[in-house]
Each structure stands twice: as structure tokens, then as C-alpha cells.
Design an enzyme around this catalytic site. Structure first.
Site, PDB file in Angstrom:
ATOM      1  N   HIS A  75      45.027 -49.178 -17.170  1.00 24.39           N
ATOM      2  CA  HIS A  75      44.715 -47.985 -17.962  1.00 24.39           C
ATOM      3  C   HIS A  75      46.005 -47.260 -18.305  1.00 24.39           C
ATOM      4  O   HIS A  75      46.766 -46.883 -17.422  1.00 24.39           O
ATOM      5  CB  HIS A  75      43.770 -47.057 -17.185  1.00 24.39           C
ATOM      6  N   TYR A 203      37.827 -36.897 -17.611  1.00 29.08           N
ATOM      7  CA  TYR A 203      37.695 -35.759 -16.695  1.00 29.08           C
ATOM      8  C   TYR A 203      37.194 -34.579 -17.534  1.00 29.08           C
ATOM      9  O   TYR A 203      37.878 -34.180 -18.481  1.00 29.08           O
ATOM     10  CB  TYR A 203      39.043 -35.401 -16.065  1.00 29.08           C
ATOM     11  N   PRO A 295      39.317 -35.548  -4.387  1.00 33.82           N
ATOM     12  CA  PRO A 295      39.492 -36.793  -5.134  1.00 33.82           C
ATOM     13  C   PRO A 295      39.930 -36.639  -6.585  1.00 33.82           C
ATOM     14  O   PRO A 295      40.229 -37.638  -7.248  1.00 33.82           O
ATOM     15  CB  PRO A 295      38.096 -37.447  -5.066  1.00 33.82           C
ATOM     16  N   LYS A 299      44.301 -39.559  -5.460  1.00 38.29           N
ATOM     17  CA  LYS A 299      45.504 -39.775  -4.648  1.00 38.29           C
ATOM     18  C   LYS A 299      45.236 -40.278  -3.223  1.00 38.29           C
ATOM     19  O   LYS A 299      46.154 -40.769  -2.556  1.00 38.29           O
ATOM     20  CB  LYS A 299      46.302 -38.455  -4.538  1.00 38.29           C
ATOM     21  N   TYR A 387      49.961 -38.237 -11.996  1.00 34.81           N
ATOM     22  CA  TYR A 387      48.778 -39.105 -11.949  1.00 34.81           C
ATOM     23  C   TYR A 387      49.173 -40.564 -11.711  1.00 34.81           C
ATOM     24  O   TYR A 387      48.558 -41.268 -10.905  1.00 34.81           O
ATOM     25  CB  TYR A 387      47.963 -38.963 -13.236  1.00 34.81           C
TER      26      TYR A 387
HETATM   27  P1  FAD Z   1      39.368 -44.553   5.991  1.00 28.28           P
HETATM   28  O1  FAD Z   1      39.054 -45.296   4.753  1.00 28.28           O
HETATM   29  O2  FAD Z   1      38.526 -43.385   6.349  1.00 28.28           O
HETATM   30  O3  FAD Z   1      39.338 -45.601   7.168  1.00 28.28           O
HETATM   31  C1  FAD Z   1      39.356 -45.216   8.538  1.00 28.28           C
HETATM   32  C2  FAD Z   1      38.692 -46.294   9.349  1.00 28.28           C
HETATM   33  O4  FAD Z   1      38.768 -45.939  10.737  1.00 28.28           O
HETATM   34  C3  FAD Z   1      37.212 -46.429   9.023  1.00 28.28           C
HETATM   35  O5  FAD Z   1      36.897 -47.791   8.803  1.00 28.28           O
HETATM   36  C4  FAD Z   1      36.499 -45.869  10.257  1.00 28.28           C
HETATM   37  O6  FAD Z   1      35.260 -46.493  10.500  1.00 28.28           O
HETATM   38  C5  FAD Z   1      37.525 -46.172  11.342  1.00 28.28           C
HETATM   39  N1  FAD Z   1      37.400 -45.302  12.508  1.00 28.28           N
HETATM   40  C6  FAD Z   1      37.075 -43.992  12.550  1.00 28.28           C
HETATM   41  N2  FAD Z   1      37.066 -43.543  13.814  1.00 28.28           N
HETATM   42  C7  FAD Z   1      37.390 -44.604  14.596  1.00 28.28           C
HETATM   43  C8  FAD Z   1      37.538 -44.774  15.997  1.00 28.28           C
HETATM   44  N3  FAD Z   1      37.318 -43.763  16.831  1.00 28.28           N
HETATM   45  N4  FAD Z   1      37.884 -45.977  16.458  1.00 28.28           N
HETATM   46  C9  FAD Z   1      38.086 -47.031  15.604  1.00 28.28           C
HETATM   47  N5  FAD Z   1      37.959 -46.913  14.267  1.00 28.28           N
HETATM   48  C10 FAD Z   1      37.616 -45.722  13.773  1.00 28.28           C
HETATM   49  N6  FAD Z   1      40.076 -41.279  -2.883  1.00 28.28           N
HETATM   50  C11 FAD Z   1      40.383 -41.485  -4.152  1.00 28.28           C
HETATM   51  O7  FAD Z   1      41.562 -41.674  -4.456  1.00 28.28           O
HETATM   52  N7  FAD Z   1      39.372 -41.490  -5.095  1.00 28.28           N
HETATM   53  C12 FAD Z   1      38.045 -41.313  -4.747  1.00 28.28           C
HETATM   54  O8  FAD Z   1      37.164 -41.346  -5.573  1.00 28.28           O
HETATM   55  C13 FAD Z   1      37.700 -41.084  -3.420  1.00 28.28           C
HETATM   56  N8  FAD Z   1      36.422 -40.885  -3.027  1.00 28.28           N
HETATM   57  C14 FAD Z   1      36.152 -40.673  -1.695  1.00 28.28           C
HETATM   58  C15 FAD Z   1      34.845 -40.445  -1.275  1.00 28.28           C
HETATM   59  C16 FAD Z   1      34.561 -40.217   0.076  1.00 28.28           C
HETATM   60  C17 FAD Z   1      33.143 -39.979   0.536  1.00 28.28           C
HETATM   61  C18 FAD Z   1      35.623 -40.200   1.019  1.00 28.28           C
HETATM   62  C19 FAD Z   1      35.339 -39.960   2.493  1.00 28.28           C
HETATM   63  C20 FAD Z   1      36.920 -40.433   0.582  1.00 28.28           C
HETATM   64  C21 FAD Z   1      37.200 -40.668  -0.766  1.00 28.28           C
HETATM   65  N9  FAD Z   1      38.492 -40.899  -1.228  1.00 28.28           N
HETATM   66  C22 FAD Z   1      38.780 -41.093  -2.508  1.00 28.28           C
HETATM   67  C23 FAD Z   1      39.594 -40.952  -0.345  1.00 28.28           C
HETATM   68  C24 FAD Z   1      39.965 -42.385  -0.004  1.00 28.28           C
HETATM   69  O9  FAD Z   1      38.819 -43.179   0.026  1.00 28.28           O
HETATM   70  C25 FAD Z   1      40.649 -42.323   1.322  1.00 28.28           C
HETATM   71  O10 FAD Z   1      41.838 -41.572   1.142  1.00 28.28           O
HETATM   72  C26 FAD Z   1      40.965 -43.671   1.925  1.00 28.28           C
HETATM   73  O11 FAD Z   1      39.781 -44.298   2.324  1.00 28.28           O
HETATM   74  C27 FAD Z   1      41.887 -43.501   3.108  1.00 28.28           C
HETATM   75  O12 FAD Z   1      41.982 -44.699   3.811  1.00 28.28           O
HETATM   76  P2  FAD Z   1      42.184 -44.691   5.378  1.00 28.28           P
HETATM   77  O13 FAD Z   1      42.281 -46.131   5.757  1.00 28.28           O
HETATM   78  O14 FAD Z   1      43.270 -43.760   5.738  1.00 28.28           O
HETATM   79  O15 FAD Z   1      40.872 -44.029   5.982  1.00 28.28           O
HETATM   80  C1  PHB Z   2      36.537 -43.286  -8.812  1.00 29.75           C
HETATM   81  O1  PHB Z   2      36.464 -44.187  -9.658  1.00 29.75           O
HETATM   82  O2  PHB Z   2      35.834 -43.298  -7.796  1.00 29.75           O
HETATM   83  C2  PHB Z   2      37.478 -42.162  -9.025  1.00 29.75           C
HETATM   84  C3  PHB Z   2      38.397 -42.242 -10.056  1.00 29.75           C
HETATM   85  C4  PHB Z   2      39.270 -41.199 -10.274  1.00 29.75           C
HETATM   86  C5  PHB Z   2      39.203 -40.094  -9.466  1.00 29.75           C
HETATM   87  C6  PHB Z   2      38.293 -40.015  -8.446  1.00 29.75           C
HETATM   88  C7  PHB Z   2      37.416 -41.060  -8.224  1.00 29.75           C
HETATM   89  O3  PHB Z   2      40.040 -39.056  -9.713  1.00 29.75           O
END
Ligand code: FAD
Ligand code: PHB
Length: 392
Positions: A75, A203, A295, A299, A387
Site C-alpha cells: 500500500h 480512516y 490501534p 503501531k 505511518y
Molecule cells: P501478544 O500478541 O499479546 O502475545 C502475548 C502472548 O503471551 C500471548 O500469546 C499470550 O497468550 C501469552 N501469555 C500471556 N500471559 C502469559 C503467561 N502468564 N505465561 C505464558 N504466556 C502468556 N495492533 C495493530 O497494529 N493494529 C491492530 O489492529 C491491532 N488490534 C488489536 C486488537 C486487540 C484486541 C489487541 C489486544 C491488540 C491489537 N493490536 C493491534 C496490537 C497488536 O496486536 C499487539 O501489539 C501485538 O499482538 C503485540 O504482540 P506481543 O507478542 O507483544 O503480545
Molecule cells: C487492521 O487491519 O486490523 C488495522 C489496520 C490499521 C489500523 C488498525 C487496524 O490502524
């Protein structure tokens, strides 16, 4: 009790933990991942969708970029909708860069497959995970797997266990500072197997609230609408969602939206959060365990990737070059990037959403800022360069 030893014990098999595991494996550094959920559960969480070039580069370094390059969508810009019109921000023209639309689920899937191919250990469904001894020389991760107590001794613990994990919570309160902002609304998201309404993301700032038209592929769309924190997912029928989404888009876009049955629907609260520092002795926090962004700027996943990129670099220097310099700089290097992404995500969230307390004055200011943003090359560039991702 079963006992095992590894160099790096990684808590959490989200994108941060899995990518760290893959980067370390490329450098022959032994690591074990401990995850409390099942692999299927981890894959069923629908989250982020936009990758910065730095994240794609890290996937390449980890040896898991092929499918992302084949199936990811390039994109070159986004569209902003306000005041009934659409305005494009051209990333390519303003920064020379682009982003890649490739879902977090796909990234996670590719990393899991690569782990399986390399016969690398991930202990899923680990119960009662605890970390100990990270302030001394001999950290330990303890957990229960299939009824058997497991003791994993290691040199370092990587706390990649997300916002609700146990790693940050195991740090004594006097050793950590936290900074937080909670927003007075959430995002209701729907995933559906329908073609995206536009080639690029839209957006939308609308008087009924924010809306986002995103996508996962040419046949799968991801849409969001700003919702109340009191809303329950099951109160939102698919029809009600599609109606609300279309109300918040310009008429010609609303008419072009293809609707269909949702395959996932969820509400996410919005939060900004940073924990400082990100290192405590032999414990390193990475990704959502250390920081959360709303979100709006896409980032979260990208920050998680850069954190573990820095951490892997520090660990490679430690094991292969005998230098602790990278590990010593880890927290400061991450936090400087984290705070810039926090600022951008907060700013873009503030610009695009309806805030109950802002009133008519606040919404006029938003309109003025949006008009300035699309009318000024400098302002558009500032949005574009954040971005697509600031340089490492
Ligand atoms: P996580 O993906 O949260 O992974 C952490 C892992 O640790 C999980 O698998 C969990 O099960 C595990 N865990 C937790 N506690 C324990 C424990 N005690 N022992 C062992 N394992 C454990 N970001 C965007 O950029 N765009 C989006 O649209 C977007 N939408 C999101 C929607 C939601 C509902 C959420 C919660 C986040 C969203 N994010 C989004 C943020 C993005 O998904 C996260 O920043 C990303 O997942 C971070 O990755 P991570 O591996 O740090 O954490
Ligand atoms: C998504 O596709 O889930 C998405 C994309 C852009 C954003 C947030 C979420 O800023």
C-alpha cells in the site's frame, strides 16, 4: 518435576516471542518458548494488519518472509475521510516508502511453521507460569504442563507475554514506572469474506464516531467503528454493524461497501501505556508486555517487532562477540522509538475520534487540523513518515 536448561527462556508465543525465537534460531542461540494458551487459540486472535518495512525486514532476517512477500499487499498510501470528502495521503511520494498489508494471524502462522520445521521447542498450554531469580545470575521459569511441574533454567528471560502477562507483574513496584492513558471508547471490529471497499485503507472522522476500512486480502475485509465501552459484542448484529459503518463514510463509498456475514466480531478497548525501564537484571520486556498503543496508527505489532529486533541483536553480540553493550542499551534504544510511536498513535487517535467531552469546539478544531493536514505537504509528510515507520 522435569528440569531443562536453555540460554533464553521466552514467555509468550505472540508475534514478539515467536519472532525473537526465530531470530535467535538463525544465530544458533538456544531458546525455549512457554505459552499459556494453545497454538489454535493464539492463531484465532484477530489483531493487527499493517506491517512497516522494518518489520518485513526482520521477518526476512528471521527467514520467514516468503509468504508475506507473495501474499502481502503493498500500500502506497491511505485515505482520510472527513466532512463528506476523501483525501489521499501518498506515502510513496512523500517518503519513498510503503507499508505491507499482511495480517498478524498470518505472521504468527508463518513463525509457528518455521519453528515446527526447525524442531524448536514451544510449550503451549503451560499453566501457572512464574519467573524467578532474574535479579541474580540464575533466572528460572516454572510452570505446569500436563500436570507435571517444569523448571526451565536459563541465562535470560524475555518477557513477551503481552499486556496481561506475568513478567511485568513480577517486577517489584519500586523498580518500575508506568505511564497510562485510557480512552473513553473502544473499537468494534468485524472480519468478513467480502472484497475491500477500496484498494487502500480509509480512516474516517465522522460526527457519529471514527470508522476504519481495512483489509487482509483482496477477498477479506476488516472494518472497525468507534463504539461505547458499555457496548457488548452480542448486542451488535451484522446488519447493525454494516449500517453504522456506512453512515460514517462518504455516500459514494458507503454505497460501494460489500456486506456479508461476519466471521469474527470483537470489541477492543483503547489504551496508551508505557513501562520504564524495559530491562530488570536478566529479564527483558518486549512488545505489549512493556507498552500498548491505541490501534489507530497500526503501531502495536510493529513496535513489538522492533523491540525483539534490538533484543536479538543484543543477545547475538553477547553470545557471539562477548559484548553486553547491546543488552545494556536495549531499554533506552527501545523506549526512544516507543515514545515516538506513543505520541503518533495518541495524536492520530485524538484527531480521528469523537471525544464525549470535546464538544463543538473540539470537533471544529479537528476539522481545521484535518484540512491543514491534507492541504500542507509538511503536515502530510509528518503523518506519512510516522505511518510508514520511523527509521531504526
Ligand atoms: P501478544 O500478541 O499479546 O502475545 C502475548 C502472548 O503471551 C500471548 O500469546 C499470550 O497468550 C501469552 N501469555 C500471556 N500471559 C502469559 C503467561 N502468564 N505465561 C505464558 N504466556 C502468556 N495492533 C495493530 O497494529 N493494529 C491492530 O489492529 C491491532 N488490534 C488489536 C486488537 C486487540 C484486541 C489487541 C489486544 C491488540 C491489537 N493490536 C493491534 C496490537 C497488536 O496486536 C499487539 O501489539 C501485538 O499482538 C503485540 O504482540 P506481543 O507478542 O507483544 O503480545
Ligand atoms: C487492521 O487491519 O486490523 C488495522 C489496520 C490499521 C489500523 C488498525 C487496524 O490502524
Amino acid at each position: 518435576m522435569a528440569h531443562r536448561r536453555t540460554k533464553v527462556a521466552i514467555v509468550g508465543a505472540g508475534p514478539a516471542g515467536l519472532l525473537l525465537g526465530a531470530l535467535l534460531a538463525r544465530h544458533n542461540i538456544d531458546a525455549v518458548i512457554v505459552e499459556q494458551r494453545s497454538a489454535e487459540y493464539v492463531l484465532s486472535r484477530i489483531r493487527a494488519g499493517v506491517l512497516e518495512q522494518t518489520t518485513v525486514d526482520l521477518l526476512r532476517e528471521a527467514g520467514v518472509v516468503d509468504r508475506c512477500l507473495q501474499e502481502g499487499l503493498t500500500h502506497d498510501g491511505i485515505e482520510l475521510s472527513f466532512d463528506g470528502g476523501l483525501h489521499r495521503i501518498d506515502f510513496r511520494a512523500l517518503t519513498g516508502k510503503h507499508v505491507t498489508v499482511y495480517g498478524q494471524t498470518e505472521v504468527t502462522h508463518d513463525l509457528m511453521q518455521s519453528r515446527a520445521r526447525g524442531n524448536l521447542t514451544t510449550d503451549y498450554e503451560a499453566e501457572d507460569v512464574r519467573i524467578e531469580g532474574f535479579n541474580g545470575e540464575h533466572p528460572v521459569v516454572r510452570y505446569v504442563k500436563s500436570g507435571v511441574v517444569q523448571e526451565l533454567t536459563c541465562d535470560f528471560i524475555a518477557g513477551c507475554d503481552g499486556y496481561h502477562g506475568i513478567c511485568r507483574a513480577s517486577v517489584p513496584p519500586e523498580a518500575i514506572s508506568t505511564f497510562e492513558k485510557v480512552y473513553p471508547f473502544g473499537w468494534l471490529g468485524v472480519l468478513a469474506d467480502v472484497p475491500p471497499v477500496r484498494h487502500e485503507l480509509i480512516y474516517a472522522n465522522h460526527e457519529r464516531g471514527f470508522a476504519l476500512c481495512s483489509q487482509r486480502s483482496k477477498t477479506r475485509s476488516r472494518y472497525y467503528v468507534q463504539c461505547s465501552l458499555d457496548d457488548q459484542v452480542d448486542q451488535w448484529s451484522d446488519d447493525a454493524f454494516w449500517d453504522e459503518l456506512r453512515r460514517r463514510l462518504p455516500a459514494e463509498i458507503a454505497e460501494a461497501v460489500t456486506t456479508g456475514p461476519s466471521i469474527e466480531k470483537s470489541i477492543a478497548p483503547l489504551r496508551s501505556f508505557v513501562a520504564e525501564p524495559m530491562r530488570f537484571g536478566r529479564l527483558f520486556l518486549a512488545g505489549d508486555a512493556a507498552h500498548i498503543v491505541p490501534p489507530t496508527g497500526a503501531k502495536g505489532l510493529n513496535l513489538a517487532a522492533t523491540d525483539v529486533g534490538y533484543l536479538a541483536q543484543g543477545l547475538v553480540e553477547y553470545y557471539h562477540e562477548g559484548s553486553a553493550a547491546g543488552l545494556d542499551q536495549y531499554s533506552a534504544r527501545c523506549l526512544s522509538r516507543v515514545w515516538k510511536a506513543e505520541r503518533f498513535s495518541w495524536w492520530f487517535t485524538s484527531l480521528m475520534h469523537r471525544f464525549p467531552e470535546a464538544g463543538a469546539f473540539g470537533s471544529r478544531l479537528q476539522q481545521a487540523e484535518l484540512a491543514y493536514l491534507v492541504g500542507s505537504r509538511s503536515a502530510s509528510s509528518a503523518l506519512a513518515e510516522n505511518y510508514v515507520g520511523l527509521p531504526l
